[in-house]
Enzyme design. Structure first.
Site, short mmCIF file in Angstrom:
data_model
loop_
_atom_site.label_atom_id
_atom_site.label_comp_id
_atom_site.label_asym_id
_atom_site.label_seq_id
_atom_site.Cartn_x
_atom_site.Cartn_y
_atom_site.Cartn_z
N ARG A 150 0.86 -1.17 0.00
CA ARG A 150 0.00 0.00 0.00
C ARG A 150 0.90 1.23 0.00
O ARG A 150 2.04 1.18 0.48
CB ARG A 150 -0.91 0.02 1.23
CG ARG A 150 -1.82 -1.21 1.35
CD ARG A 150 -2.62 -1.16 2.64
NE ARG A 150 -3.54 -2.29 2.77
CZ ARG A 150 -3.24 -3.43 3.37
NH1 ARG A 150 -2.04 -3.60 3.91
NH2 ARG A 150 -4.13 -4.41 3.44
N LYS A 175 -1.83 -1.92 7.48
CA LYS A 175 -3.25 -1.74 7.74
C LYS A 175 -3.73 -2.75 8.77
O LYS A 175 -3.38 -3.93 8.71
CB LYS A 175 -4.04 -1.90 6.44
CG LYS A 175 -5.51 -1.56 6.58
CD LYS A 175 -6.21 -1.62 5.23
CE LYS A 175 -7.67 -1.24 5.36
NZ LYS A 175 -8.38 -1.29 4.06
N HIS A 240 -1.86 2.63 -5.96
CA HIS A 240 -2.53 1.38 -5.61
C HIS A 240 -2.68 0.47 -6.83
O HIS A 240 -2.84 -0.74 -6.68
CB HIS A 240 -3.90 1.68 -5.00
CG HIS A 240 -4.38 0.62 -4.06
ND1 HIS A 240 -3.82 0.43 -2.81
CD2 HIS A 240 -5.34 -0.32 -4.18
CE1 HIS A 240 -4.42 -0.57 -2.21
NE2 HIS A 240 -5.35 -1.05 -3.02
N ARG A 243 -0.15 -2.19 -6.75
CA ARG A 243 -0.48 -3.29 -5.83
C ARG A 243 -1.44 -4.26 -6.51
O ARG A 243 -1.30 -5.49 -6.38
CB ARG A 243 -1.09 -2.71 -4.56
CG ARG A 243 -1.51 -3.73 -3.50
CD ARG A 243 -1.88 -2.96 -2.23
NE ARG A 243 -2.74 -3.72 -1.32
CZ ARG A 243 -2.29 -4.54 -0.37
NH1 ARG A 243 -0.99 -4.72 -0.23
NH2 ARG A 243 -3.14 -5.16 0.43
N HIS A 266 -3.96 -9.14 3.60
CA HIS A 266 -5.41 -9.14 3.66
C HIS A 266 -5.88 -9.97 4.85
O HIS A 266 -5.38 -11.07 5.08
CB HIS A 266 -6.02 -9.72 2.39
CG HIS A 266 -5.98 -8.78 1.23
ND1 HIS A 266 -6.11 -9.20 -0.08
CD2 HIS A 266 -5.83 -7.44 1.17
CE1 HIS A 266 -6.04 -8.17 -0.89
NE2 HIS A 266 -5.87 -7.09 -0.16
N TYR A 275 -9.10 -11.11 -7.19
CA TYR A 275 -8.13 -11.06 -8.29
C TYR A 275 -8.30 -12.25 -9.23
O TYR A 275 -7.81 -12.22 -10.36
CB TYR A 275 -6.70 -11.00 -7.74
CG TYR A 275 -6.42 -9.69 -7.05
CD1 TYR A 275 -6.28 -8.51 -7.79
CD2 TYR A 275 -6.31 -9.61 -5.67
CE1 TYR A 275 -6.04 -7.29 -7.16
CE2 TYR A 275 -6.08 -8.40 -5.03
CZ TYR A 275 -5.94 -7.24 -5.78
OH TYR A 275 -5.72 -6.04 -5.16
#
Length: 309
Positions: A150, A175, A240, A243, A266, A275
């Protein structure tokens, strides 16, 4: 954290600024270890809510919350994502800080639309990175792609986060306040060494204009847009996007989804699984059932006999 308290108290908004309620909400968020950006966003949203009614939030109830959500969606026409931030702030205020029994039930969370990311091809990533003319900007964008970071994670990398012995990068408090390790590509390590010899950073790997602070997200975003204009790629490109490209290219090269989840940091496998919907190895390489149907020989249509009157 002192800078955060000073910044959050600086909003010049009536009815909520510099009040015991604001202080209590700030403390509640601190106890729950919410990220500084989340704390700032929540206080800003509650301040805007108080300003809209020109009244302290503890004097308002479900009807005012509903009216405010209608105002955000119909009058200001904000996106569901933006309204969700305001809704999350109000839910926290009324459920946690004010402990109102109706909080969650009476404050609906808007349903967000699901959009697939626009993914750059490998050739487009290479073309884009070659168009970044500033060494530090090119290196941080290379790092974002090579490690799937990120933008906030890339900007907060420290020189000590590079472990060339184990060939990993340490992501400190990403995150969700979670640390993780990601791969350190040999090619990226070479680029980082070239950059380090030129810039000689000491604490932050990518220092900003303010002494002692890292480069800002805005500076990386501006560099990204400048490079996009220079490279001529029509697709939208943000930090982003790199990423997204990282995850998709890994998937297309055969990396399993669980490994990609760990690399991206994640919390949910479902987030990573999106994805699968954009990876050509799973979408375009799948055989259509139409191609498996037995071939049927169809006689060409015969011309109709002429009609005489």
């Amino acid at each position: 954290m002192g800078w955060l308290f000073a910044a959050l108290r600086s909003f010049p908004i009536r009815s909520f600024a510099m009040t015991p309620l604001r202080q209590r909400m700030l403390e509640d968020m601190g106890v729950r270890n919410l990220a500084p950006n989340t704390q700032s966003a929540y206080l800003k949203q509650v301040s805007a809510y108080a300003r809209y009614f020109d009244c302290s939030p503890d004097e308002l109830g479900p009807e005012q919350v509903r009216a405010y959500q209608v105002y955000l969606t119909q009058t200001r026409k904000l996106t569901p994502s933006t309204v969700s931030v305001a809704t999350g702030a109000l839910r926290f205020l009324y459920k946690v800080t004010l402990k109102r029994a109706w909080a969650v039930e009476e404050i609906p969370m808007p349903k967000r639309s699901f959009k697939l990311p626009v993914v750059l091809s490998r050739e487009e990533v290479s073309q884009f990175l070659a168009s970044v003319d500033h060494l530090m900007h090119r290196t941080i964008l290379m790092t974002a792609y090579a490690a799937g970071l990120r933008v906030s994670e890339a900007t907060h990398l420290k020189v000590s986060d590079i472990d060339s012995q184990r060939m990993v990068l340490r992501v400190d408090q990403g995150k969700g306040r979670k640390d993780r390790y990601v791969m350190l590509s040999p090619r990226l390590l070479e680029a980082l060494r070239v950059y380090w010899k030129s810039a000689r950073p000491t604490l932050w790997l990518f220092p900003g204009d303010v002494p002692g602070q890292p480069i800002t997200r805005n500076a990386v975003g501006l560099a990204c847009q400048k490079a996009r204009r220079a490279c001529g790629i029509r697709k939208p490109i943000t930090p982003h996007s790199l990423r997204h490209a990282f995850a998709t290219h890994l998937l297309e090269s055969g990396t399993d989804v669980r490994t990609i989840q760990l690399l991206l940091g994640h919390r949910s496998l479902a987030t990573t699984s999106r994805y699968l919907k954009v990876a050509t190895s799973t979408v375009c390489a799948t055989t259509s059932p139409f191609d498996l149907l037995p071939k049927v020989v169809v006689d060409p249509p015969q011309p109709s006999p002429p009609v005489h009157f």
